[in-house]
Design an enzyme around this catalytic site. Structure first.
Site, PDB file in Angstrom:
ATOM      1  N   PRO A 134      15.366   8.878  13.341  1.00 37.56           N
ATOM      2  CA  PRO A 134      14.952   9.687  12.142  1.00 37.56           C
ATOM      3  C   PRO A 134      14.734   8.906  10.811  1.00 37.56           C
ATOM      4  CG  PRO A 134      16.577  11.349  12.886  1.00 37.56           C
ATOM      5  CD  PRO A 134      16.337   9.243  14.084  1.00 37.56           C
ATOM      6  N   GLY A 158       1.356  -1.879   9.967  1.00 33.24           N
ATOM      7  CA  GLY A 158       1.302  -2.894  10.306  1.00 33.24           C
ATOM      8  C   GLY A 158       1.032  -3.302  11.981  1.00 33.24           C
ATOM      9  N   ASP A 159       1.471  -5.223  11.441  1.00 32.91           N
ATOM     10  CA  ASP A 159       0.532  -6.247  12.596  1.00 32.91           C
ATOM     11  C   ASP A 159       1.884  -5.679  13.352  1.00 32.91           C
ATOM     12  OD1 ASP A 159      -0.952  -6.941  11.353  1.00 32.91           O
ATOM     13  OD2 ASP A 159      -0.245  -8.828  11.567  1.00 32.91           O
ATOM     14  N   ALA A 178       6.817   3.298  10.629  1.00 25.14           N
ATOM     15  CA  ALA A 178       6.219   1.495  10.545  1.00 25.14           C
ATOM     16  C   ALA A 178       5.120   1.349  10.419  1.00 25.14           C
ATOM     17  CB  ALA A 178       7.860   0.865  11.652  1.00 25.14           C
ATOM     18  N   THR A 235       0.803  -0.854  -0.101  1.00 24.97           N
ATOM     19  CA  THR A 235      -0.119   0.288   0.091  1.00 24.97           C
ATOM     20  C   THR A 235       0.603   1.172   0.260  1.00 24.97           C
ATOM     21  OG1 THR A 235      -1.693  -0.909   1.273  1.00 24.97           O
ATOM     22  CG2 THR A 235      -1.586   1.495   1.710  1.00 24.97           C
ATOM     23  N   CYS A 288      -6.035 -13.105   3.580  1.00 26.36           N
ATOM     24  CA  CYS A 288      -7.434 -13.175   4.739  1.00 26.36           C
ATOM     25  C   CYS A 288      -7.958 -14.091   3.589  1.00 26.36           C
ATOM     26  CB  CYS A 288      -7.532 -11.514   4.463  1.00 26.36           C
ATOM     27  SG  CYS A 288      -6.854 -10.522   5.620  1.00 26.36           S
ATOM     28  N   SER A 320       2.369  -8.495  -1.726  1.00 28.76           N
ATOM     29  CA  SER A 320       0.507  -8.296  -2.206  1.00 28.76           C
ATOM     30  C   SER A 320      -0.189  -9.377  -2.121  1.00 28.76           C
ATOM     31  CB  SER A 320      -0.054  -7.012  -3.687  1.00 28.76           C
ATOM     32  OG  SER A 320      -0.916  -6.550  -3.341  1.00 28.76           O
ATOM     33  N   THR A 352       9.010   6.363  13.661  1.00 29.61           N
ATOM     34  CA  THR A 352      10.163   5.252  14.710  1.00 29.61           C
ATOM     35  C   THR A 352      10.314   6.137  15.544  1.00 29.61           C
ATOM     36  OG1 THR A 352      11.874   4.827  13.416  1.00 29.61           O
ATOM     37  CG2 THR A 352       9.652   2.791  12.859  1.00 29.61           C
ATOM     38  N   LYS A 360     -37.322   0.699  12.317  1.00 27.26           N
ATOM     39  CA  LYS A 360     -36.523   1.127  13.260  1.00 27.26           C
ATOM     40  C   LYS A 360     -35.313   0.123  13.858  1.00 27.26           C
ATOM     41  CE  LYS A 360     -39.791   1.559  17.004  1.00 27.26           C
ATOM     42  NZ  LYS A 360     -40.504   0.971  17.652  1.00 27.26           N
TER      43      LYS A 360
HETATM   44  P1  FAD Z   1       1.501  -8.645   6.140  1.00 25.52           P
HETATM   45  O1  FAD Z   1       0.909  -8.787   5.349  1.00 25.52           O
HETATM   46  O2  FAD Z   1       1.827  -9.921   7.437  1.00 25.52           O
HETATM   47  O3  FAD Z   1       3.348  -8.334   5.243  1.00 25.52           O
HETATM   48  C1  FAD Z   1       4.795  -8.583   5.465  1.00 25.52           C
HETATM   49  C2  FAD Z   1       5.734  -9.653   4.676  1.00 25.52           C
HETATM   50  O4  FAD Z   1       7.004  -9.379   4.976  1.00 25.52           O
HETATM   51  C3  FAD Z   1       5.974 -10.398   4.667  1.00 25.52           C
HETATM   52  O5  FAD Z   1       4.856 -10.818   3.912  1.00 25.52           O
HETATM   53  C4  FAD Z   1       6.902 -11.240   5.312  1.00 25.52           C
HETATM   54  O6  FAD Z   1       7.811 -12.137   4.074  1.00 25.52           O
HETATM   55  C5  FAD Z   1       7.756  -9.727   5.029  1.00 25.52           C
HETATM   56  N1  FAD Z   1       8.593 -10.168   5.736  1.00 25.52           N
HETATM   57  C6  FAD Z   1       8.883  -9.587   7.080  1.00 25.52           C
HETATM   58  N2  FAD Z   1      10.229 -10.092   7.662  1.00 25.52           N
HETATM   59  C7  FAD Z   1      11.256  -9.326   6.652  1.00 25.52           C
HETATM   60  C8  FAD Z   1      12.443  -8.919   6.469  1.00 25.52           C
HETATM   61  N3  FAD Z   1      13.127  -8.717   7.613  1.00 25.52           N
HETATM   62  N4  FAD Z   1      12.739  -8.843   4.949  1.00 25.52           N
HETATM   63  C9  FAD Z   1      11.941  -8.783   3.858  1.00 25.52           C
HETATM   64  N5  FAD Z   1      11.032  -9.208   4.198  1.00 25.52           N
HETATM   65  C10 FAD Z   1       9.922  -9.115   4.953  1.00 25.52           C
HETATM   66  N6  FAD Z   1      -7.208  -9.552   9.105  1.00 25.52           N
HETATM   67  C11 FAD Z   1      -8.198  -8.591   8.655  1.00 25.52           C
HETATM   68  O7  FAD Z   1      -8.109  -7.848   8.849  1.00 25.52           O
HETATM   69  N7  FAD Z   1      -9.092 -10.068   8.177  1.00 25.52           N
HETATM   70  C12 FAD Z   1      -8.834 -11.393   7.795  1.00 25.52           C
HETATM   71  O8  FAD Z   1     -10.588 -11.949   8.165  1.00 25.52           O
HETATM   72  C13 FAD Z   1      -8.134 -11.587   8.530  1.00 25.52           C
HETATM   73  N8  FAD Z   1      -7.921 -12.958   8.206  1.00 25.52           N
HETATM   74  C14 FAD Z   1      -5.865 -13.845   8.224  1.00 25.52           C
HETATM   75  C15 FAD Z   1      -6.154 -14.415   7.858  1.00 25.52           C
HETATM   76  C16 FAD Z   1      -4.446 -15.664   7.765  1.00 25.52           C
HETATM   77  C17 FAD Z   1      -4.651 -16.352   7.825  1.00 25.52           C
HETATM   78  C18 FAD Z   1      -3.132 -14.059   8.022  1.00 25.52           C
HETATM   79  C19 FAD Z   1      -2.019 -14.789   8.619  1.00 25.52           C
HETATM   80  C20 FAD Z   1      -3.750 -12.791   8.627  1.00 25.52           C
HETATM   81  C21 FAD Z   1      -5.180 -12.646   8.461  1.00 25.52           C
HETATM   82  N9  FAD Z   1      -5.466 -11.580   8.621  1.00 25.52           N
HETATM   83  C22 FAD Z   1      -6.921 -10.578   8.792  1.00 25.52           C
HETATM   84  C23 FAD Z   1      -4.494 -10.355   9.282  1.00 25.52           C
HETATM   85  C24 FAD Z   1      -3.767  -9.694   8.011  1.00 25.52           C
HETATM   86  O9  FAD Z   1      -2.936 -10.645   7.170  1.00 25.52           O
HETATM   87  C25 FAD Z   1      -2.545  -8.907   9.080  1.00 25.52           C
HETATM   88  O10 FAD Z   1      -3.452  -7.554   9.489  1.00 25.52           O
HETATM   89  C26 FAD Z   1      -1.862  -8.026   7.817  1.00 25.52           C
HETATM   90  O11 FAD Z   1      -1.683  -8.509   6.258  1.00 25.52           O
HETATM   91  C27 FAD Z   1      -0.937  -7.245   8.585  1.00 25.52           C
HETATM   92  O12 FAD Z   1      -0.107  -6.483   7.101  1.00 25.52           O
HETATM   93  P2  FAD Z   1       1.352  -6.532   7.475  1.00 25.52           P
HETATM   94  O13 FAD Z   1       1.570  -5.208   6.063  1.00 25.52           O
HETATM   95  O14 FAD Z   1       1.827  -5.844   8.417  1.00 25.52           O
HETATM   96  O15 FAD Z   1       2.201  -7.829   6.899  1.00 25.52           O
END
Ligand code: FAD
Length: 679
Positions: free
Chosen positions: A287, A293-294, A291, A25, A53, A49, A284, A451
Site C-alpha cells: 500500500p 517506467g522502465d 512504481a 513527471t 534519448c 530530468s 505495487t 489515398k
Molecule cells: P530513467 O529515465 O532511466 O530514470 C531513472 C533514474 O533513477 C536514473 O537517473 C537513476 O540514476 C535513478 N535511480 C535508479 N535507482 C535509484 C536509486 N536507488 N536511488 C536514487 N536514484 C535512482 N525511449 C524512447 O521512447 N525513445 C528513444 O529514442 C529513446 N532513446 C534512448 C536512448 C538511450 C541512450 C537510453 C539510455 C534510453 C532511451 N530511451 C528511449 C528509453 C527512455 O529513456 C526510458 O524509457 C525512460 O527514460 C525511462 O524512464 P524511467 O523514469 O523509468 O527511468
C-alpha cells in the site's frame, strides 16, 4: 504558529526515487495537484530530468553541448515546483512497514526519510553479462550524461581514424553505430540474433540493414560475443563463430534490466527478471507504494498480457497517472501497444503492435489466422517534388470477413511517423481494417495523397477479406513454387532487362487481357510486378477469367530484398588512406551534367523509361544526372546502365532520394574513330 504547524503536519509527504522521465513527471504533476504537499525527489546521479534519448546524438556531435540534454536543473526544478531535489543520493533500501526509505549520499552520509506515499521510477540499467574481459575501461554502455561524456571523449580521440564495435542491434545500438560512423570511425555492429531491430520482422529489418551497409556499417549478424581481450591498440572482440573484430573501443548495447536491486528485501513484489509488479493504477503490492517506467511490468494492451516496454512515452504517461492516484485520483493505465521509431541514416523505421514472429509464437498461422499486406507507397503525391517512398507492412487477424489490425511496420525515407501514429491509434482502439479505409486523413500535395498509405493498406486488406485478391508474401514464394505455384511477371521489357526475376511466363500487364489464354488453367499463378499494384490488376483479370491467382506482396521491390545478406565489412575510417581513396573514387560524380532529370514520385516502370528516353536525347560522352524517389532505382539504374553500355559515374542517396550520374556510351569510340580518320 500553531495553525501553520498543524497545516504542515497535515501536508502529505511524497517521496520519489529516480529523477528522470517517470520520476520528474510525477513530481511536477504532484505539485500541480497539491500545493501543500512536501515532495522529496532522490536521484543517484548528478542530473535530473535529462534527455536520455538524445545521448547517442550528443556522442555523434549532432547535439553540440551536453547542457542541451539537461531539460531541468535541480535548482530550477526546486524553484519552479518547490520540490526538494536531492541529487547524488541513492535510496539503498526501503522499510515498507515503517514507511521510510534509507538514503546514502555520494558524500558517504546516510539517513532515513519518511513518506506517506512513495513513487519508484528507478529505470533500467544496461545489461553487462559476465563475458570474459567485459570489465575493460574501453567497453562502455550508455545510460547517463556522464556515460555519454565518456563515450564522446573516446569518440573525439578516435574520430576519422579509429574503429569501434557496437554490440547489440537494438535501438540504442543502431543509433550509436550511425552516430559513430558520422564521426568518421569504422563501425562494426555485432548482433547475436539473425537480424537487427527485434520489433521488426526479418523482411523489414533487412531494409534498415541495407541502409546501414550502404552507409559503411559492417553488420555481423547471428553471432554473439564470446570474449573481449584488451590489446595494446584497443580491444579484440571474439565472437562465437571464431571471427575477431578489432576496435579502439566498444559500445555495449545488448539490452537493459530493471534497476531494482535495492528493492530485493523490501517486500515489494518483483517479477522473474526483477520488474516491479504493478496494477492498472500503478500501485505495487505494498500500500502507498507506486512504481512507473522502465522498471515496471505492466500489460500489453490488446492481449492483456504482462509485458514491459522500456520507452520514454510510457514512463511519462505512467508517471502522470501514478501522481494523480497518489493525490487521491482514480486513474487507470490501459497498457501499451508498443509504438517505437528510430532514424537509420536516411530512413525512418517504426513499428507498432505484433510482428509475424510474435504471432507465430502465439500459435497463429499465416494465411489462416493472420494475413499480411505490404505496399511501397509514396509519402506524398508523385507529381509534387521530393516524393519519398516507404515500405508499409500491415498485419491483421482474420475472423470470417473481419480483419482486426494487429501490427504494422514502416521503413521509409519520409512520412513514416505520421502513418505509424495513426496505426498505433487504430491498434489501441482495437480497430478493424475497414476502419483504416474510413479514416479521413489530412491531404495537400506536399504532405500526402488523397489515398493515404494508411487508407491504401486498409483497402488492400479489405479487398483480401472480400476475396477480390490474395497476397503471397515474397518470403513464402520459394516454398509456394516448390508446391507447384507458377510465376507470371507482368512488368515491361525494360524492367525485366534491368531487374530480372525468376518467373515462368512474362506478359506485360497492358497485354494481359489479350493474351490471358496463353496461361495454363490447371496451376495457381503468383503475379509479380514492381511493387504489387499492376499485379493486383493482373490478378483481377485472371480471377475473372477463371484462374487461381495471387499477388506477390510488395512485388519485385520486396522480392529483391529476399536475397540481401548483410555484409560484415565495415567501411574504412573516413580519415584513413583507404577512406580517402573511397572519397576520391567518388570524384567521378563531380562531372558536370548536360541534363538533369527529376524522376521523383514516378512509379514503375516510369523512372527507367524516362531515363532511357533522356539518354537518347543527350550526346555520347555527355552526363545525365537523375534523381528518383524509388529506392529500387539505386540497383535498377546501375543494372540498366550496364546492360545498355553506359557508364555509371556515381550513385548516392541524398535526403531519401537516389541520385545517379550516368555518362552516355560512345564518346571514346567516337574519339578513337575521329582520331584514326584524322590520322
Ligand atoms: P530513467 O529515465 O532511466 O530514470 C531513472 C533514474 O533513477 C536514473 O537517473 C537513476 O540514476 C535513478 N535511480 C535508479 N535507482 C535509484 C536509486 N536507488 N536511488 C536514487 N536514484 C535512482 N525511449 C524512447 O521512447 N525513445 C528513444 O529514442 C529513446 N532513446 C534512448 C536512448 C538511450 C541512450 C537510453 C539510455 C534510453 C532511451 N530511451 C528511449 C528509453 C527512455 O529513456 C526510458 O524509457 C525512460 O527514460 C525511462 O524512464 P524511467 O523514469 O523509468 O527511468
Amino acid at each position: 504558529m500553531e495553525t501553520r504547524m498543524s497545516q504542515e503536519e497535515k501536508a502529505k509527504r511524497y517521496v520519489i526515487v529516480g529523477g528522470v522521465a517517470g520520476g520528474a513527471t510525477a513530481a511536477a504533476r504532484l505539485r500541480r495537484l497539491d500545493q501543500e504537499a512536501q515532495i522529496v525527489l532522490f536521484e543517484r546521479g548528478e542530473h535530473i530530468s535529462f534527455a536520455n534519448c538524445g545521448l547517442p546524438y550528443y556522442v555523434g556531435d549532432e547535439i553540440k553541448e551536453s547542457e542541451r540534454l539537461l531539460l531541468m536543473t535541480p535548482e530550477l526544478f526546486c524553484e519552479r515546483f518547490a520540490v526538494d531535489v536531492r541529487t547524488k543520493s541513492a535510496v539503498t533500501h526501503i522499510d515498507t512497514a515503517k514507511c521510510i526509505v534509507h538514503v546514502e549520499t555520494a558524500g558517504q552520509e546516510s539517513y532515513d526519510e519518511p513518506y506517506d506515499a512513495l513513487l519508484l521510477s528507478p529505470g533500467a540499467k544496461p545489461l553487462r553479462p559476465p563475458i570474459p574481459g567485459i570489465d575493460s575501461p574501453r567497453i562502455l554502455a550508455l545510460r547517463s550524461v556522464p556515460d555519454a561524456e565518456a563515450l564522446r571523449r573516446l569518440t573525439d580521440l578516435h574520430a576519422e581514424t579509429g574503429r569501434a564495435v557496437v554490440v547489440g542491434g537494438g535501438f540504442i545500438g543502431v543509433e550509436m553505430a550511425e552516430n559513430l560512423r558520422g564521426r568518421g570511425l569504422a563501425v562494426t555492429l555485432v548482433e547475436a540474433a539473425p537480424h537487427v531491430l527485434a520489433p521488426f520482422d526479418t523482411d523489414m529489418a533487412k531494409i534498415a540493414e541495407k541502409e546501414m551497409n550502404e552507409n559503411g556499417i559492417g553488420l555481423v549478424l547471428g553471432d554473439g560475443v564470446k570474449a573481449f581481450k584488451e590489446t595494446a591498440q584497443g580491444v579484440l572482440v571474439r565472437l562465437a563463430s571464431g571471427r575477431e573484430v578489432a576496435a579502439d573501443f566498444v559500445v555495449l548495447a545488448i539490452g537493459v534490466s530493471p534497476d531494482t536491486g535495492f528493492l530485493q528485501a523490501s517486500g515489494i513484489a518483483l517479477g522473474e527478471r526483477g520488474h516491479i509488479l504493478v496494477n492498472e493504477r500503478m500501485e505495487t503490492s505494498v500500500p502507498d507504494v507506486y512504481a512507473v517506467g522502465d522498471a515496471v511490468m505492466t500489460i500489453e494492451r490488446s492481449a492483456k498480457k504482462a509485458g514491459a516496454l522500456p520507452l520514454a512515452g510510457s514512463a511519462n504517461r505512467q508517471g502522470r497517472i501514478a501522481a494523480d492516484n497518489m493525490a487521491g485520483g482514480r486513474r487507470v493505465y490501459d497498457g501499451f501497444v508498443g509504438t517505437s521509431i528510430l532514424k537509420v541514416f536516411g530512413l525512418t523505421a517504426a513499428a507498432v503492435g505484433k510482428n509475424e514472429r510474435t504471432l507465430e509464437r502465439e500459435g497463429l498461422r499465416y494465411g489462416e489466422d493472420y494475413r499480411v499486406v505490404k505496399l511501397h507507397p509514396l509519402a506524398h503525391v508523385g507529381y509534387y517534388p521530393g516524393a519519398q517512398t516507404m515500405t508499409l507492412k500491415l498485419l491483421y487477424r482474420v475472423r470470417g470477413s473481419v480483419g482486426k489490425v494487429l501490427g504494422a511496420q514502416i521503413v521509409g525515407a519520409g512520412g513514416v511517423k505520421a502513418r505509424i501514429d495513426v496505426l498505433s491509434t487504430a491498434i489501441a482502439m482495437g480497430a478493424d481494417v475497414d476502419f483504416l479505409t474510413s479514416l479521413e486523413l489530412s491531404y495537400a500535395p506536399p504532405f500526402g495523397a488523397a489515398k493515404d498509405p494508411v487508407n491504401m493498406a486498409g483497402y488492400m486488406a479489405e479487398n483480401e477479406l472480400a476475396g477480390l485478391v490474395r497476397f503471397l508474401s515474397a518470403e513464402r514464394l520459394k516454398a509456394a513454387r516448390e508446391a507447384g505455384v507458377r510465376v507470371l511477371d507482368v512488368r515491361t521489357a525494360i524492367e525485366l532487362q534491368s531487374a530480372p526475376a525468376a518467373s515462368d511466363v512474362q506478359i506485360p500487364l497492358d497485354e494481359l487481357r489479350g493474351r490471358v489464354g496463353e496461361l495454363d488453367h490447371a496451376v495457381r499463378w503468383a503475379v509479380l510486378c514492381k511493387v504489387g499494384q499492376r499485379a493486383y490488376n493482373a490478378v483481377r483479370i485472371l480471377m475473372q477469367a477463371g484462374y487461381e491467382a495471387e499477388v506477390i506482396a510488395g512485388g519485385y521491390t520486396s522480392l529483391s530484398m529476399e536475397s540481401f545478406t548483410a555484409s560484415p565489412e565495415a567501411a574504412a575510417p573516413r580519415g584513413s588512406e583507404e577512406g580517402q581513396a573511397d572519397l576520391c573514387g567518388k570524384g567521378a560524380g563531380q562531372a558536370e551534367a548536360a541534363e538533369e532529370l527529376d524522376l521523383t514520385g514516378l512509379s514503375c516502370p516510369g523512372p527507367l523509361m524516362k531515363l532511357q528516353k533522356a539518354m537518347e536525347r543527350i550526346a555520347p560522352g555527355d552526363v545525365l544526372l537523375a534523381r528518383a524517389s524509388d529506392p529500387g532505382f539505386y540497383a535498377d539504374s546501375a543494372a540498366w546502365a550496364q546492360s545498355a553500355g553506359h557508364k555509371m559515374l556515381s550513385r548516392r542517396k541524398e535526403n531519401g532520394l537516389v541520385v545517379v550520374k550516368i555518362e552516355k556510351a560512345g564518346a571514346e569510340e567516337f574519339g578513337t574513330d575521329d582520331a584514326s580518320e584524322d590520322g
